[in-house]
Design a protein around this motif. Structure first.
Motif, short mmCIF file in Angstrom:
data_model
loop_
_atom_site.label_atom_id
_atom_site.label_comp_id
_atom_site.label_asym_id
_atom_site.label_seq_id
_atom_site.Cartn_x
_atom_site.Cartn_y
_atom_site.Cartn_z
N ALA A 91 0.83 -1.22 0.00
CA ALA A 91 0.00 0.00 0.00
C ALA A 91 0.86 1.26 0.00
O ALA A 91 0.41 2.31 -0.47
CB ALA A 91 -0.93 0.00 1.21
N LEU A 92 2.10 1.17 0.50
CA LEU A 92 2.97 2.34 0.53
C LEU A 92 3.36 2.82 -0.87
O LEU A 92 3.90 3.92 -1.03
CB LEU A 92 4.24 2.04 1.34
N ARG A 93 3.07 2.02 -1.88
CA ARG A 93 3.29 2.47 -3.25
C ARG A 93 2.29 3.58 -3.62
O ARG A 93 2.53 4.36 -4.53
CB ARG A 93 3.14 1.31 -4.22
N ILE A 148 -7.83 11.66 -1.57
CA ILE A 148 -8.76 10.77 -2.26
C ILE A 148 -8.55 10.77 -3.76
O ILE A 148 -8.73 9.76 -4.44
CB ILE A 148 -10.22 11.16 -1.92
N ASN A 149 -8.15 11.91 -4.32
CA ASN A 149 -8.01 12.04 -5.77
C ASN A 149 -6.76 11.37 -6.33
O ASN A 149 -6.61 11.24 -7.54
CB ASN A 149 -8.00 13.52 -6.17
N LYS A 150 -5.85 10.93 -5.47
CA LYS A 150 -4.64 10.27 -5.95
C LYS A 150 -4.95 8.85 -6.40
O LYS A 150 -5.75 8.15 -5.80
CB LYS A 150 -3.57 10.23 -4.83
N ASP A 151 -4.28 8.40 -7.47
CA ASP A 151 -4.49 7.06 -8.00
C ASP A 151 -4.10 6.00 -6.98
O ASP A 151 -3.00 6.04 -6.42
CB ASP A 151 -3.66 6.86 -9.28
N GLY A 152 -5.00 5.06 -6.75
CA GLY A 152 -4.72 3.94 -5.86
C GLY A 152 -4.81 4.26 -4.39
O GLY A 152 -4.65 3.38 -3.54
N ILE A 154 -7.38 5.25 -2.37
CA ILE A 154 -8.51 4.66 -1.64
C ILE A 154 -8.29 3.17 -1.41
O ILE A 154 -8.50 2.66 -0.30
CB ILE A 154 -9.84 4.91 -2.39
N LEU A 155 -7.85 2.47 -2.46
CA LEU A 155 -7.57 1.04 -2.31
C LEU A 155 -6.48 0.81 -1.27
O LEU A 155 -6.58 -0.09 -0.43
CB LEU A 155 -7.13 0.44 -3.65
N GLY A 156 -5.45 1.65 -1.29
CA GLY A 156 -4.37 1.54 -0.30
C GLY A 156 -4.88 1.73 1.11
O GLY A 156 -4.50 0.99 2.02
N MET A 157 -5.76 2.71 1.31
CA MET A 157 -6.31 2.98 2.64
C MET A 157 -7.15 1.81 3.13
O MET A 157 -7.09 1.42 4.30
CB MET A 157 -7.14 4.26 2.61
#
Length: 304
Positions: A91-93, A148-152, A154-157
């Motif tokens: 997720a740190l990616r 929230i607008n950054k790619d990936g 929400i999935l990372g969170m």
């Protein structure tokens, strides 16, 4: 009045999980910029386990383990390291290191709720306040538009939150499980189990393995410090504390970890530190304090 050796050991162990683990978010963030996450975790944990077993052999520790202890070590290795840590590194990616540490600071909230569900542990009024503050802090943290607008992102969170559940359940499990009595040896078996599982996951996901000779200097130093300090020293201290104090007290490392991670991420990696994140951090950490507070809170009522 002389301080007992056990008290000193507990204090040093808390220092390890407070300060050292706070820096591992930065180290993982640096390493994962070049290395596949599951390969990174596998090499880290397998290397650490080999070093632990070598040191244990030199110190003449008993390395024998029963079938039940081995099964429990594999379960703990999966929950703590393969899933609980490996997926966080993945997720740190997509998530800043300081942000990840802030989200994970809500772990005592998850531990408390799981202990209520699984063990029927009563929740005090102070803890209820802490839970409410914890949810408020998480909401403020994850509701920022620039995040929230950054790619990936929400999935990372979401994956980090699932990892928190895995880590919290493992903390409860290890506190009661039949594992090797020597905490150093116990750590070695958990590290080896987690590393092997991550290696299998890495192969299944088609990650490309590279030689350390091809890594950049920052990545080499990060991996070295992750192995020695983050894995061998801090995780051994963590396993020791789970047997000596309650899971709630162990989870108080989240008071300090996010502060260190936020500062290092901002200072070294130039990560964005918003005012809303600072407010969310203050509310979250206040909630953690209330969850772990032993003070009795008696609400005022009319007529008294």
């Amino acid at each position: 009045m002389a301080v007992s050796r056990k008290t000193i050991s507990i204090v040093l162990a808390f220092f390890a999980i407070y300060v050292i683990w706070g820096s591992t978010y930065l180290l993982n963030k640096i390493a994962v910029t070049e290395l596949p996450p599951f390969m990174l975790g596998s090499m880290r944990f397998i290397t650490a386990s080999i070093l632990i077993f070598i040191i244990a052999k030199i110190l003449k520790f008993d390395l024998s383990i029963t079938r039940r202890q081995l099964i429990n070590a594999i379960i703990a290795g999966f929950l703590f390291l393969a899933f609980g840590n490996g997926v966080v590194v993945w997720a740190l990616r997509y998530v800043d290191s300081g942000f990840a540490a802030l989200e994970i600071s809500a772990q005592p909230l998850v531990v408390l709720l799981l202990m209520r569900i699984l063990q029927g542990k009563k929740i005090s009024t102070m803890s209820y306040i802490g839970v409410a503050l914890g949810f408020l802090g998480i909401f403020l943290l994850v509701s920022q538009k620039q995040i929230i607008n950054k790619d990936g992102q929400i999935l990372g969170m979401i994956m980090i939150f699932i990892c928190m559940i895995s880590w919290a359940y493992a903390s409860i499990f290890v506190g009661n499980a039949n594992l090797p009595k020597n905490f150093f040896v116990n750590t070695g078996y958990q590290m080896l189990s987690g590393g092997v599982i991550l290696a299998i996951a890495s192969v299944c996901f088609g990650e490309e393995w590279t030689s350390p000779t091809t890594w950049s200097t920052p990545v080499l130093w990060s991996m070295l410090m992750l192995v020695i300090f983050g894995s061998i020293i801090a995780f051994t201290a963590f396993n020791y504390l789970l047997k000596e104090v309650s899971p709630e007290k162990v989870s108080t490392s989240t008071y300090v970890n996010p502060v260190i991670a936020l500062f290092l991420g901002w200072f070294i990696l130039d990560e964005n530190l918003t005012t809303q994140s600072i407010v969310a951090a203050a509310i979250l950490l206040t909630g953690v304090y209330f969850i772990n507070s032993k003070r009795k809170f008696k609400p005022r009522s009319l007529g008294r």
